[in-house]
Write a protein that holds these residues in place. Structure first.
Motif, PDB file in Angstrom:
ATOM      1  N   ALA A 151       0.909  -1.432   0.130  1.00 30.64           N
ATOM      2  CA  ALA A 151      -0.010   0.000   0.005  1.00 30.64           C
ATOM      3  C   ALA A 151       0.845   1.088  -0.064  1.00 30.64           C
ATOM      4  CB  ALA A 151      -1.076   0.126   1.220  1.00 30.64           C
ATOM      5  N   LEU A 194       2.634   1.687  -3.584  1.00 21.61           N
ATOM      6  CA  LEU A 194       1.762   2.127  -4.662  1.00 21.61           C
ATOM      7  C   LEU A 194       1.460   3.587  -4.331  1.00 21.61           C
ATOM      8  CD1 LEU A 194      -0.929  -0.963  -4.745  1.00 21.61           C
ATOM      9  CD2 LEU A 194       0.878  -0.232  -6.414  1.00 21.61           C
ATOM     10  N   THR A 245      -5.152   1.799   7.843  1.00 21.25           N
ATOM     11  CA  THR A 245      -4.497   1.921   6.524  1.00 21.25           C
ATOM     12  C   THR A 245      -4.301   3.451   5.988  1.00 21.25           C
ATOM     13  OG1 THR A 245      -4.923  -0.089   5.792  1.00 21.25           O
ATOM     14  CG2 THR A 245      -3.625   1.304   4.300  1.00 21.25           C
ATOM     15  N   ASN A 271      -1.583  -3.718   5.894  1.00 21.95           N
ATOM     16  CA  ASN A 271      -0.429  -4.073   5.170  1.00 21.95           C
ATOM     17  C   ASN A 271      -0.776  -5.343   4.453  1.00 21.95           C
ATOM     18  OD1 ASN A 271       1.928  -4.861   4.163  1.00 21.95           O
ATOM     19  ND2 ASN A 271       3.009  -4.030   5.596  1.00 21.95           N
ATOM     20  N   PRO A 272      -1.183  -5.195   2.907  1.00 24.76           N
ATOM     21  CA  PRO A 272      -1.453  -6.602   1.982  1.00 24.76           C
ATOM     22  C   PRO A 272      -0.392  -7.516   2.036  1.00 24.76           C
ATOM     23  CG  PRO A 272      -1.975  -4.207   0.993  1.00 24.76           C
ATOM     24  CD  PRO A 272      -1.303  -3.732   2.174  1.00 24.76           C
ATOM     25  N   LEU A 296      -7.534  -6.943   1.851  1.00 21.14           N
ATOM     26  CA  LEU A 296      -6.804  -6.339   0.900  1.00 21.14           C
ATOM     27  C   LEU A 296      -7.512  -5.202   0.104  1.00 21.14           C
ATOM     28  CD1 LEU A 296      -5.102  -9.491  -0.835  1.00 21.14           C
ATOM     29  CD2 LEU A 296      -4.344  -8.268   1.088  1.00 21.14           C
ATOM     30  N   ALA A 297      -9.046  -5.331   0.214  1.00 21.10           N
ATOM     31  CA  ALA A 297      -9.586  -4.501  -0.669  1.00 21.10           C
ATOM     32  C   ALA A 297      -9.858  -3.287   0.335  1.00 21.10           C
ATOM     33  CB  ALA A 297     -11.057  -4.917  -0.957  1.00 21.10           C
ATOM     34  N   GLN A 349      -7.792  -2.334   2.700  1.00 22.85           N
ATOM     35  CA  GLN A 349      -6.497  -1.562   2.920  1.00 22.85           C
ATOM     36  C   GLN A 349      -6.030  -0.779   1.680  1.00 22.85           C
ATOM     37  OE1 GLN A 349      -4.087  -5.214   3.180  1.00 22.85           O
ATOM     38  NE2 GLN A 349      -4.454  -5.346   5.527  1.00 22.85           N
ATOM     39  N   LEU A 350      -6.324  -1.220   0.580  1.00 27.49           N
ATOM     40  CA  LEU A 350      -5.996  -0.325  -0.638  1.00 27.49           C
ATOM     41  C   LEU A 350      -6.945   0.816  -0.812  1.00 27.49           C
ATOM     42  CD1 LEU A 350      -5.668  -3.086  -3.514  1.00 27.49           C
ATOM     43  CD2 LEU A 350      -4.037  -1.800  -2.363  1.00 27.49           C
ATOM     44  N   ALA A 374      -5.631   3.288   1.627  1.00 30.83           N
ATOM     45  CA  ALA A 374      -4.670   3.974   1.110  1.00 30.83           C
ATOM     46  C   ALA A 374      -4.955   5.132   0.394  1.00 30.83           C
ATOM     47  CB  ALA A 374      -3.465   3.013   0.421  1.00 30.83           C
ATOM     48  N   ALA A 375      -6.002   5.016  -0.545  1.00 33.79           N
ATOM     49  CA  ALA A 375      -6.563   6.083  -1.212  1.00 33.79           C
ATOM     50  C   ALA A 375      -7.027   7.152  -0.439  1.00 33.79           C
ATOM     51  CB  ALA A 375      -7.588   5.745  -2.117  1.00 33.79           C
TER      52      ALA A 375
END
Length: 254
Positions: free
Chosen positions: A72, A75, A140, A181-182, A206-207, A209-210, A213-214
């Motif tokens: 994350a 990216l 995240t 953290n993925p 995972l979804a 966390q992403l 991050a955004a």
């Protein structure tokens, strides 16, 4: 990231650092459950070990690879670097992410081996609930907000201390205990111990966390504005244009 370190070395450092981080998380969880049956004490031991281990790893390896240890963060650094021109390139991202994930799995296997557990035993600890996913978004987002906010404020040198402190706090104020953290999430699926997560519970984590991050990058933009694009200059009366200083955003962890 170090301008002089070749990509292969930086990738190895990311893999080794992520492996060490997961070994700390998983190993301290195993140790805690063998020493006490009190869940609060187990979580306290697990969180303290993670804080100390994470801070040490970021301080040690940050000058080489940036000490992301977190897809994350990698990216996010790439996304912000598209404008400033100083983030990791797509080639770096394509090498960093697999290194982090392989390292995470290796760290879980190593921790199990140190405590005489089966080397590969998929976790049976289901973590499937909406409030856990919300907690991962929050954890995240806060991590990315902190890392990139420190860099934008010129305080990236405080990352080893403050990132570790944030993760320690997030262990306690989030219902998910802050995976954030993925790579670590994937690694923790390979250990059926205190820190494990069932493989079926991994995708929504995972979804989340992403998405977090955004959201974290959005918070950075709200608080600090957009970074200057590469090539932009500050023209003052009687002075020559001065190129913006190289950012250190990718030099802080996740």
């Amino acid at each position: 990231m170090s301008a002089s370190a070749p990509l292969i070395r930086r990738a190895m450092v990311e893999g080794l650092g992520t492996a060490a981080l997961v070994a700390v998380v998983v190993g301290s969880g195993i140790q805690a459950t063998e020493l006490t049956h009190d869940v609060a004490t187990q979580l306290l031991a697990n969180s303290l070990a993670t804080v100390f281990g994470l801070g040490a790893l970021v301080a040690l390896l940050g000058p080489v690879s940036g000490a992301h240890f977190n897809p994350a963060v990698t990216l996010a650094a790439w996304f912000t670097g598209r404008r400033t021109g100083d983030g990791p390139a797509l080639r770096d991202v394509a090498v960093y992410l697999p290194a982090q994930m392989v390292g995470a799995v290796g760290g879980a296997v190593l921790a199990d081996a140190m405590f005489g557990k089966p080397l590969v035993a998929f976790s049976t600890h289901e973590r499937w609930a909406g409030h856990l996913w919300l907690a991962e978004v929050v954890a995240t987002a806060g991590l990315v907000w902190l890392i990139f906010g420190l860099a934008r404020a010129g305080r990236a040198h405080l990352a080893p201390l403050l990132v570790a402190a944030y993760i320690g706090a997030a262990y306690w104020f989030t219902s998910s205990t802050s995976f954030a953290n993925p790579a670590v999430t994937i690694g923790r699926a390979f250990t059926d111990t205190f820190a494990g997560i069932a493989p079926t519970s991994v995708p929504p984590f995972l979804a989340a966390q992403l998405l977090g991050a955004a959201a974290g990058l959005g918070l950075v933009a709200v608080c600090f504005g957009r970074p200057a694009a590469a090539g932009e200059v500050v023209q003052q009366a009687g002075q020559q244009p001065v190129a913006p200083a190289r950012s250190t955003e990718e030099s802080a962890l996740a």
